[in-house]
Design a protein around this motif. Sequence first.
Motif, PDB file in Angstrom:
ATOM      1  N   GLU A   1      88.951  70.098  47.442  1.00 47.84           N
ATOM      2  CA  GLU A   1      87.785  70.944  47.212  1.00 47.84           C
ATOM      3  C   GLU A   1      87.207  71.445  48.532  1.00 47.84           C
ATOM      4  OE1 GLU A   1      86.988  71.850  44.208  1.00 47.84           O
ATOM      5  OE2 GLU A   1      88.533  70.560  43.333  1.00 47.84           O
ATOM      6  N   ALA A   2      86.356  72.493  48.414  1.00 43.18           N
ATOM      7  CA  ALA A   2      85.780  73.098  49.614  1.00 43.18           C
ATOM      8  C   ALA A   2      84.891  72.128  50.379  1.00 43.18           C
ATOM      9  CB  ALA A   2      84.982  74.348  49.220  1.00 43.18           C
ATOM     10  N   GLU A   3      84.206  71.216  49.676  1.00 39.92           N
ATOM     11  CA  GLU A   3      83.327  70.278  50.364  1.00 39.92           C
ATOM     12  C   GLU A   3      84.082  69.256  51.199  1.00 39.92           C
ATOM     13  OE1 GLU A   3      83.198  69.122  45.891  1.00 39.92           O
ATOM     14  OE2 GLU A   3      83.310  70.934  47.110  1.00 39.92           O
ATOM     15  N   ALA A   4      85.400  69.131  50.990  1.00 45.87           N
ATOM     16  CA  ALA A   4      86.200  68.176  51.763  1.00 45.87           C
ATOM     17  C   ALA A   4      86.827  68.812  53.000  1.00 45.87           C
ATOM     18  CB  ALA A   4      87.299  67.576  50.890  1.00 45.87           C
ATOM     19  N   SER A   5      86.530  70.079  53.271  1.00 47.78           N
ATOM     20  CA  SER A   5      87.187  70.771  54.379  1.00 47.78           C
ATOM     21  C   SER A   5      86.868  70.135  55.730  1.00 47.78           C
ATOM     22  CB  SER A   5      86.791  72.252  54.382  1.00 47.78           C
ATOM     23  OG  SER A   5      85.383  72.399  54.484  1.00 47.78           O
ATOM     24  N   VAL A   6      85.644  69.635  55.909  1.00 42.30           N
ATOM     25  CA  VAL A   6      85.284  68.993  57.176  1.00 42.30           C
ATOM     26  C   VAL A   6      86.084  67.713  57.368  1.00 42.30           C
ATOM     27  CG1 VAL A   6      83.429  67.921  58.499  1.00 42.30           C
ATOM     28  CG2 VAL A   6      82.979  69.996  57.198  1.00 42.30           C
ATOM     29  N   SER A   7      86.176  66.903  56.328  1.00 45.37           N
ATOM     30  CA  SER A   7      86.921  65.644  56.428  1.00 45.37           C
ATOM     31  C   SER A   7      88.397  65.900  56.724  1.00 45.37           C
ATOM     32  CB  SER A   7      86.781  64.845  55.130  1.00 45.37           C
ATOM     33  OG  SER A   7      85.446  64.447  54.923  1.00 45.37           O
ATOM     34  N   VAL A   8      88.998  66.873  56.036  1.00 49.11           N
ATOM     35  CA  VAL A   8      90.404  67.192  56.281  1.00 49.11           C
ATOM     36  C   VAL A   8      90.591  67.707  57.703  1.00 49.11           C
ATOM     37  CG1 VAL A   8      92.315  68.680  55.609  1.00 49.11           C
ATOM     38  CG2 VAL A   8      90.896  67.628  53.854  1.00 49.11           C
ATOM     39  N   GLY A   9      89.677  68.556  58.158  1.00 50.96           N
ATOM     40  CA  GLY A   9      89.778  69.071  59.527  1.00 50.96           C
ATOM     41  C   GLY A   9      89.728  67.977  60.562  1.00 50.96           C
ATOM     42  N   MET A  10      88.833  67.003  60.377  1.00 56.64           N
ATOM     43  CA  MET A  10      88.748  65.897  61.325  1.00 56.64           C
ATOM     44  C   MET A  10      90.000  65.033  61.295  1.00 56.64           C
ATOM     45  SD  MET A  10      84.811  64.558  61.510  1.00 56.64           S
ATOM     46  CE  MET A  10      84.586  64.191  59.772  1.00 56.64           C
ATOM     47  N   VAL A  11      90.569  64.827  60.110  1.00 57.39           N
ATOM     48  CA  VAL A  11      91.806  64.049  60.012  1.00 57.39           C
ATOM     49  C   VAL A  11      92.929  64.740  60.772  1.00 57.39           C
ATOM     50  CG1 VAL A  11      93.645  63.357  58.430  1.00 57.39           C
ATOM     51  CG2 VAL A  11      91.274  62.839  57.871  1.00 57.39           C
ATOM     52  N   LEU A  12      93.097  66.044  60.554  1.00 51.83           N
ATOM     53  CA  LEU A  12      94.162  66.782  61.233  1.00 51.83           C
ATOM     54  C   LEU A  12      93.956  66.802  62.743  1.00 51.83           C
ATOM     55  CD1 LEU A  12      94.537  69.819  58.788  1.00 51.83           C
ATOM     56  CD2 LEU A  12      95.971  67.779  58.935  1.00 51.83           C
ATOM     57  N   GLU A  13      92.697  66.905  63.174  1.00 55.57           N
ATOM     58  CA  GLU A  13      92.396  66.906  64.606  1.00 55.57           C
ATOM     59  C   GLU A  13      92.683  65.548  65.228  1.00 55.57           C
ATOM     60  OE1 GLU A  13      91.073  68.446  68.240  1.00 55.57           O
ATOM     61  OE2 GLU A  13      91.392  69.517  66.366  1.00 55.57           O
ATOM     62  N   ALA A  14      92.209  64.481  64.567  1.00 54.27           N
ATOM     63  CA  ALA A  14      92.401  63.137  65.115  1.00 54.27           C
ATOM     64  C   ALA A  14      93.856  62.704  65.065  1.00 54.27           C
ATOM     65  CB  ALA A  14      91.534  62.133  64.353  1.00 54.27           C
ATOM     66  N   ALA A  15      94.629  63.236  64.095  1.00 54.64           N
ATOM     67  CA  ALA A  15      96.041  62.856  63.980  1.00 54.64           C
ATOM     68  C   ALA A  15      96.861  63.320  65.167  1.00 54.64           C
ATOM     69  CB  ALA A  15      96.629  63.415  62.683  1.00 54.64           C
ATOM     70  N   LEU A  16      96.358  64.296  65.933  1.00 57.22           N
ATOM     71  CA  LEU A  16      97.079  64.763  67.119  1.00 57.22           C
ATOM     72  C   LEU A  16      97.114  63.706  68.228  1.00 57.22           C
ATOM     73  CD1 LEU A  16      95.736  68.436  67.353  1.00 57.22           C
ATOM     74  CD2 LEU A  16      97.918  67.656  66.431  1.00 57.22           C
ATOM     75  N   ASP A  17      96.205  62.735  68.150  1.00 58.50           N
ATOM     76  CA  ASP A  17      96.200  61.650  69.122  1.00 58.50           C
ATOM     77  C   ASP A  17      97.187  60.583  68.660  1.00 58.50           C
ATOM     78  OD1 ASP A  17      95.732  59.529  70.794  1.00 58.50           O
ATOM     79  OD2 ASP A  17      93.552  59.646  70.665  1.00 58.50           O
ATOM     80  N   PRO A  18      98.322  60.413  69.348  1.00 57.41           N
ATOM     81  CA  PRO A  18      99.354  59.486  68.870  1.00 57.41           C
ATOM     82  C   PRO A  18      98.976  58.023  68.979  1.00 57.41           C
ATOM     83  CG  PRO A  18      99.930  60.302  71.035  1.00 57.41           C
ATOM     84  CD  PRO A  18      98.697  61.041  70.633  1.00 57.41           C
ATOM     85  N   TYR A  19      97.875  57.714  69.672  1.00 62.84           N
ATOM     86  CA  TYR A  19      97.495  56.318  69.871  1.00 62.84           C
ATOM     87  C   TYR A  19      96.366  55.870  68.942  1.00 62.84           C
ATOM     88  CZ  TYR A  19     100.100  56.879  74.214  1.00 62.84           C
ATOM     89  OH  TYR A  19     101.075  57.139  75.144  1.00 62.84           O
ATOM     90  N   LEU A  20      95.692  56.801  68.310  1.00 63.99           N
ATOM     91  CA  LEU A  20      94.520  56.460  67.530  1.00 63.99           C
ATOM     92  C   LEU A  20      94.902  55.727  66.246  1.00 63.99           C
ATOM     93  CD1 LEU A  20      91.486  56.649  67.157  1.00 63.99           C
ATOM     94  CD2 LEU A  20      91.799  58.890  66.101  1.00 63.99           C
ATOM     95  N   ASN A  21      94.342  54.542  66.071  1.00 64.75           N
ATOM     96  CA  ASN A  21      94.554  53.740  64.869  1.00 64.75           C
ATOM     97  C   ASN A  21      93.240  53.032  64.545  1.00 64.75           C
ATOM     98  OD1 ASN A  21      95.436  52.187  62.747  1.00 64.75           O
ATOM     99  ND2 ASN A  21      97.215  51.340  63.809  1.00 64.75           N
ATOM    100  N   CYS A  22      92.582  53.439  63.488  1.00 63.13           N
ATOM    101  CA  CYS A  22      91.233  52.968  63.185  1.00 63.13           C
ATOM    102  C   CYS A  22      91.191  51.568  62.595  1.00 63.13           C
ATOM    103  CB  CYS A  22      90.536  53.947  62.244  1.00 63.13           C
ATOM    104  SG  CYS A  22      90.128  55.527  63.024  1.00 63.13           S
ATOM    105  N   ILE A  23      92.339  50.959  62.330  1.00 58.16           N
ATOM    106  CA  ILE A  23      92.337  49.583  61.825  1.00 58.16           C
ATOM    107  C   ILE A  23      92.722  48.596  62.918  1.00 58.16           C
ATOM    108  CG2 ILE A  23      92.885  50.346  59.492  1.00 58.16           C
ATOM    109  CD1 ILE A  23      95.730  49.291  59.923  1.00 58.16           C
ATOM    110  N   GLU A  24      92.853  49.098  64.144  1.00 64.02           N
ATOM    111  CA  GLU A  24      93.136  48.252  65.290  1.00 64.02           C
ATOM    112  C   GLU A  24      92.143  48.559  66.382  1.00 64.02           C
ATOM    113  OE1 GLU A  24      97.090  48.842  66.591  1.00 64.02           O
ATOM    114  OE2 GLU A  24      98.035  48.043  64.791  1.00 64.02           O
TER     115      GLU A  24
END
Length: 505
Positions: free
Chosen positions: A372-395
Amino acid sequence: MQERYIATVDLGTSKLALCVAKIIGEDVQIIYYKERPSDGIRYGCVFNPKRAAAPLRAAIAEAEDELQIKILQVVVGLPRYHVRQETASASIERSDPSALIEDEEIATLKNIALDTYPLNDSSKELIYGAVSQSFATDDFIGTEEDVVGTCSDSLEGNFKIFVGGKKAVRNIDIMLNYASVALAQAIFTPSAVGEAVLKSDEMANGVALIEMGAGVTSLSIYQGGIMRYYASIPFGGKSVTTDIRLECAFDDALAENVKLAFGACLPDKLQTMSDKVIQINDEENGTYEHLGVKYLSEIINSRCKEIVRAILYLIQESGFADRLRCGVVLTGGSANLAGLAGLIKEESGYNVRIGFPIGRKFSSDGCPGIGEAEASVSVGMVLEAALDPYLNCIEEAVRPQVAEPVPAADTAQEQPAVEGGAKPASEQQPQGALFSDDEFDKVVSRKIVKEPRRGRGKPAKSEKSGRDAFSGLQVLWKKVGAVFEKGFDDTLGDFYDDMGNNETR
């Protein structure tokens, strides 16, 4: 390939959205997305960290229970209001004119431009983000992709930078401390949202991206594949809800429900609905009220016209009004308001479409609401953060958070902010223990500035980033060692001074 997780938090005026994605290589799979009412947030900015932390803590606990993971850090979006757009530039003379220009030189040039930009008040302001505009060599002007691989005696770059309040960022840190979670990355979301909902031909040929949330409506204009202009106004869907509440003497919850169920922006196009009447029952005293659907639409139309006309004024001010070949893309939580896209087209003459997250950039089987349109910010942040190969939010983070390779000295400055943020709130080292206020400002600036992309879905020169990270870690240990050595020397000095004073006595 190693499996890692990214958790993002969209801090909205009326809602808080937590999204969790599983990353395997270049594959992005969103496995969790849920919204809940937010608190302590106005105009997308945290003003009461303690109140804002309560729904965040509950959202994280619910996600951990459902996914059976432990979220230690989150990616957070920065405020979109009270942000001004500025221009920065820098130039360097290259030591070897015959060598090809590489990505590292572009990153260095950008760092120079940001470090030398004179903020009005560095104690209150911070650079939220930056976007490359153009680069110039001795005989050529173009984009980053154009100049990388060429030869030149000199290199010059121009950038759009976005400056916001430092207090807003500190309030986010305080809120996360209360929620017992660390800050993995802070992202200025307008450019990330563009990557999530806009097509490449729209960004190339000219498009205005309007993101209408509850408290803030923002405008991002793209031309030539680059974000060229940004502005925002402090009005959104909550302003419409407030008008309904005041005009009809409802409470906030009832006004919001009536808006979502029966609200429309164009009263003249209701057709058969224009004669309908809504009956609202009061269960406490057994009475009821009547509200005409057309009258409700007229209330909504008045406020939405003000918002749309304010955005159209900003488009005219940008200088790109005649260059938007692909018209307007409307996204955000209020984009689903019936007739809003038609109202924008009626007022502006542009073609308008609703911007939903582009499904080919991620997978989300069994995750309702993410498209949905209201999820566009969350998806954008996921795609942006995924570019960092070291980022792991459970570690816990064990290396500097950098989006692009930077010189080792700058990388060293980032390491303390990441390591400090990765620990639980009760164990965090005070920022002033090892670093001055100036150094802290540089750490935060580096962490939240968006670097130019060299391709979607994969990091630029990750092997080089790894080497820079290791080099930065070495410099960090030297710095920490120097601090402790200095403290040890001072202690010994005081000890021998005391001995000398005793002997004198």
